[in-house]
Design a protein around this motif. Structure first.
Motif, short mmCIF file in Angstrom:
data_model
loop_
_atom_site.label_atom_id
_atom_site.label_comp_id
_atom_site.label_asym_id
_atom_site.label_seq_id
_atom_site.Cartn_x
_atom_site.Cartn_y
_atom_site.Cartn_z
N GLU A 16 0.83 -1.21 0.00
CA GLU A 16 0.00 0.00 0.00
C GLU A 16 0.87 1.26 0.00
O GLU A 16 0.60 2.22 -0.74
CB GLU A 16 -0.92 -0.01 1.22
N ALA A 17 1.92 1.26 0.82
CA ALA A 17 2.80 2.43 0.89
C ALA A 17 3.52 2.64 -0.43
O ALA A 17 3.64 3.77 -0.91
CB ALA A 17 3.81 2.25 2.03
N ALA A 18 4.03 1.56 -1.01
CA ALA A 18 4.72 1.67 -2.29
C ALA A 18 3.78 2.19 -3.37
O ALA A 18 4.15 3.08 -4.16
CB ALA A 18 5.31 0.33 -2.69
N VAL A 29 11.69 7.54 -8.87
CA VAL A 29 12.26 8.41 -7.85
C VAL A 29 11.92 7.96 -6.43
O VAL A 29 12.45 8.50 -5.47
CB VAL A 29 11.80 9.88 -8.04
N THR A 30 11.03 6.98 -6.31
CA THR A 30 10.66 6.49 -4.98
C THR A 30 11.77 5.59 -4.44
O THR A 30 12.20 4.65 -5.11
CB THR A 30 9.35 5.70 -5.03
N SER A 31 12.23 5.87 -3.24
CA SER A 31 13.27 5.05 -2.61
C SER A 31 12.64 4.03 -1.67
O SER A 31 11.53 4.22 -1.15
CB SER A 31 14.24 5.94 -1.82
N LEU A 32 13.36 2.94 -1.46
CA LEU A 32 12.88 1.94 -0.51
C LEU A 32 12.83 2.51 0.91
O LEU A 32 11.98 2.11 1.71
CB LEU A 32 13.77 0.70 -0.56
N ALA A 33 13.73 3.43 1.21
CA ALA A 33 13.70 4.07 2.53
C ALA A 33 12.40 4.84 2.72
O ALA A 33 11.81 4.83 3.82
CB ALA A 33 14.90 5.00 2.69
N ALA A 34 11.94 5.51 1.66
CA ALA A 34 10.67 6.23 1.76
C ALA A 34 9.51 5.27 1.96
O ALA A 34 8.56 5.57 2.70
CB ALA A 34 10.46 7.06 0.49
N VAL A 35 9.58 4.10 1.33
CA VAL A 35 8.51 3.12 1.49
C VAL A 35 8.46 2.60 2.92
O VAL A 35 7.39 2.51 3.53
CB VAL A 35 8.71 1.95 0.50
N ALA A 37 9.52 4.08 5.58
CA ALA A 37 9.09 5.15 6.46
C ALA A 37 7.58 5.32 6.40
O ALA A 37 6.91 5.49 7.44
CB ALA A 37 9.79 6.46 6.09
N LYS A 38 7.02 5.27 5.21
CA LYS A 38 5.57 5.46 5.07
C LYS A 38 4.82 4.27 5.67
O LYS A 38 3.76 4.44 6.29
CB LYS A 38 5.19 5.63 3.60
N ALA A 39 5.35 3.06 5.47
CA ALA A 39 4.69 1.86 5.99
C ALA A 39 4.95 1.67 7.48
O ALA A 39 4.31 0.83 8.11
CB ALA A 39 5.15 0.63 5.23
N GLN A 40 5.93 2.42 8.02
CA GLN A 40 6.31 2.32 9.43
C GLN A 40 6.77 0.91 9.78
O GLN A 40 6.32 0.32 10.77
CB GLN A 40 5.16 2.78 10.34
#
Length: 308
Positions: A16-18, A29-35, A37-40
């Motif tokens: 869902e976050a991805a 441009v989406t990083s795995l770190a951002a995913v 962080a968003k998914a917690q």
């Protein structure tokens, strides 16, 4: 909550976050770190389920495919259809911090159909109510009415409305189509027009008066699944005599597929293209050319009451 349940929830949260980030910023441009962080969730949990961003994107696409098949009732791919594309890093061991449950990276994904912030904002501008969760399969979309003369046509109308609502409200479905558009899913094989997903003939209405043609096979890309289902539905309508004289089911299907894919592409930039009245107007324009007048009077271009 068991370890298995926690791991399933972790995987769904990552998908869902991805999807949300891919939809908002783009996959590149989406990083795995951002995913994470968003998914917690921890990086270890992400890498247990998905070794690379490509694996994660594949999971988003496959989850979107699963949801599209729920909308259309199209069959899931067989092992031969997947062509060895099974994914996943599950080993059946590990702990919750690593997502360890042996979950596979296949279709699934249980995140909900609720509208995201982007869609809610658009609906706020339009002053529309939130859409109900999509019906599951074409029979559900039409309230199970398939036996009357115009059943397939109303079924098609209803299912296009369910699809467009899904594109507006479900970020995973929307992101899956975007990934499909950018080449994130392998192209589907093709089969002759008039042949069903299991190789069965669709009947004389599938090819009557038409030159041989092709459409993508069910079990491939999202557009392939959608195109195949639309062609089959209109071929069945032609066989039953539900189309106007001289109307080619293949030509009609090409128009419907082109229009609905166009709504999806334009809706990615402006969600107002996914407003229900846009699709209703399309059907209002198309139906006089598609269905003879006596039967047309029983059709609902805005969707049947059972499908709303």
């Amino acid at each position: 909550m068991t370890r298995q349940e926690r791991a399933v929830r972790t995987r769904e949260a990552l998908i869902e976050a991805a999807a949300d980030l891919f939809d908002r910023d783009g996959q590149e441009v989406t990083s795995l770190a951002a995913v994470t962080a968003k998914a917690q969730v921890s990086a270890g949990a992400l890498y247990f389920h998905f070794a690379t961003k490509a694996d994660l994107a594949d999971a988003v696409t496959r989850t979107a495919l699963s949801r599209l098949r729920q909308i259309t009732g199209a069959p899931a791919p067989t092992p031969a259809d997947t062509n060895g594309h099974a994914t996943g890093n599950g080993s059946g061991s590990g702990n919750e911090n690593e997502g360890g449950d042996g979950s596979r990276n296949g279709g699934g994904g249980g995140s909900g159909w609720g509208g995201d912030a982007r869609t809610q904002a658009a609906r706020g501008v339009r002053g529309e109510r939130a859409a109900a969760p999509p019906a599951r399969g074409p029979a559900a979309a039409t309230g199970g009415a398939r036996g009357d003369r115009v059943g397939e046509v109303q079924q098609l109308i209803d299912t296009t409305h369910v699809l467009v609502r899904g594109l507006a409200d479900d970020v995973v479905l929307r992101a899956g189509f975007a990934l499909d558009r950018s080449g994130g899913q392998r192209p589907a094989r093709e089969r002759p027009v008039g042949e069903g997903p299991a190789g069965r003939a669709a009947g004389k209405g599938g090819t009557g008066g038409e030159r041989p043609g092709r459409w993508p096979e069910v079990g491939g890309s999202l557009r392939g699944v959608w195109s195949g289902w639309v062609h089959e539905t209109l071929a069945a309508a032609g066989t039953r005599g539900a189309l106007a004289p001289g109307v080619s089911p293949g030509d009609a299907a090409a128009v419907v597929v082109a229009a609905t894919v166009g709504f999806e592409v334009l809706g990615a930039q402006d969600p107002l293209w996914l407003a229900p009245h846009r699709l209703t107007r399309f059907w209002t324009l198309l139906l006089p050319a598609l269905v003879p007048l006596p039967a047309r009077e029983a059709l609902h271009p805005g969707g049947s009451p059972a499908a709303r």
